[in-house]
Design a protein around this motif. Structure first.
Motif, PDB file in Angstrom:
ATOM      1  N   ARG A   2      12.106 -44.976 -40.227  1.00  0.00           N
ATOM      2  CA  ARG A   2      13.556 -45.110 -40.045  1.00  0.00           C
ATOM      3  C   ARG A   2      13.994 -46.566 -40.166  1.00  0.00           C
ATOM      4  NH1 ARG A   2      16.059 -42.384 -34.964  1.00  0.00           N
ATOM      5  NH2 ARG A   2      17.936 -42.756 -36.187  1.00  0.00           N
ATOM      6  N   GLN A   3      13.199 -47.476 -39.598  1.00  0.00           N
ATOM      7  CA  GLN A   3      13.556 -48.895 -39.667  1.00  0.00           C
ATOM      8  C   GLN A   3      13.497 -49.401 -41.107  1.00  0.00           C
ATOM      9  OE1 GLN A   3      15.422 -50.837 -38.097  1.00  0.00           O
ATOM     10  NE2 GLN A   3      14.170 -51.635 -36.431  1.00  0.00           N
ATOM     11  N   HIS A  15      11.001 -46.526 -30.975  1.00  0.00           N
ATOM     12  CA  HIS A  15       9.673 -47.127 -31.111  1.00  0.00           C
ATOM     13  C   HIS A  15       9.151 -47.593 -29.747  1.00  0.00           C
ATOM     14  CE1 HIS A  15       6.621 -50.131 -32.313  1.00  0.00           C
ATOM     15  NE2 HIS A  15       6.367 -49.219 -33.225  1.00  0.00           N
ATOM     16  N   VAL A  18      16.559 -47.032 -33.415  1.00  0.00           N
ATOM     17  CA  VAL A  18      15.171 -46.965 -33.880  1.00  0.00           C
ATOM     18  C   VAL A  18      14.274 -47.837 -33.004  1.00  0.00           C
ATOM     19  CG1 VAL A  18      13.653 -47.558 -35.798  1.00  0.00           C
ATOM     20  CG2 VAL A  18      15.796 -46.397 -36.244  1.00  0.00           C
ATOM     21  N   THR A  19      14.753 -49.001 -32.613  1.00  0.00           N
ATOM     22  CA  THR A  19      13.977 -49.882 -31.734  1.00  0.00           C
ATOM     23  C   THR A  19      13.685 -49.191 -30.412  1.00  0.00           C
ATOM     24  OG1 THR A  19      14.955 -51.834 -32.757  1.00  0.00           O
ATOM     25  CG2 THR A  19      13.959 -52.128 -30.588  1.00  0.00           C
ATOM     26  N   SER A  66      19.640 -49.403 -36.153  1.00  0.00           N
ATOM     27  CA  SER A  66      18.499 -50.279 -35.889  1.00  0.00           C
ATOM     28  C   SER A  66      18.175 -50.327 -34.396  1.00  0.00           C
ATOM     29  CB  SER A  66      18.784 -51.680 -36.418  1.00  0.00           C
ATOM     30  OG  SER A  66      17.712 -52.537 -36.152  1.00  0.00           O
ATOM     31  N   VAL A 125      16.712 -48.341 -42.762  1.00  0.00           N
ATOM     32  CA  VAL A 125      17.817 -49.190 -42.287  1.00  0.00           C
ATOM     33  C   VAL A 125      17.768 -50.544 -42.982  1.00  0.00           C
ATOM     34  CG1 VAL A 125      18.717 -50.438 -40.270  1.00  0.00           C
ATOM     35  CG2 VAL A 125      18.097 -48.027 -40.064  1.00  0.00           C
TER      36      VAL A 125
END
Length: 127
Positions: free
Chosen positions: A21-22, A107, A103-104, A100, A25
């Motif tokens: 995903r990152q 993770h 997603v962070t 972003s 992005v």
């Protein structure tokens, strides 16, 4: 030894999914000024799990019926539904920054699950 536990497989899949995903992005942000570029996105891990059948029955022996021997979470890239600008580009920097951050967090959650699993195993083994 740890790779065979479902908890570690799931947290690893979640971290890999967040990496995918990152990357999407980052690609969107890199092409924010490219005329005609359509923004892409990868659905969240929970949506990917729902659509992959990972929670379905598993076949543990060859004579089991209707089971799946190996189900995997696949990061499917789809085109974003964002409205394009006059030059045909549909990337919104604000939306990409929000993606972003999401997603962070995904993770970080995967790493926290992995670390907690290791802590439980170490406590069980007395180390």
């Amino acid at each position: 030894m740890y790779q065979n536990l479902d908890l570690f497989q799931t947290s690893g899949a979640m971290a890999r999914h967040a990496g995918s995903r990152q990357a999407v992005v980052a690609q969107n942000i890199a092409n924010a000024d490219t005329p005609g570029f359509r923004a892409l996105q990868v659905p969240s891990f929970s949506e990917a799990v729902k659509n992959s059948g990972v929670g379905a029955m598993k076949m543990t022996r060859s004579n089991h019926l209707h089971g799946d021997t190996k189900a995997a979470v696949v990061a499917r890239v789809i085109e974003s539904a964002a409205e394009p600008a006059p030059n045909g580009n549909s990337v919104s920097i604000e939306d990409e920054m929000l993606h972003s951050v999401e997603v962070t967090r995904e993770h970080s959650r995967a790493l926290a699950i992995y670390r907690h699993g290791l802590t439980v195993i170490r406590a069980t083994l007395g180390r």
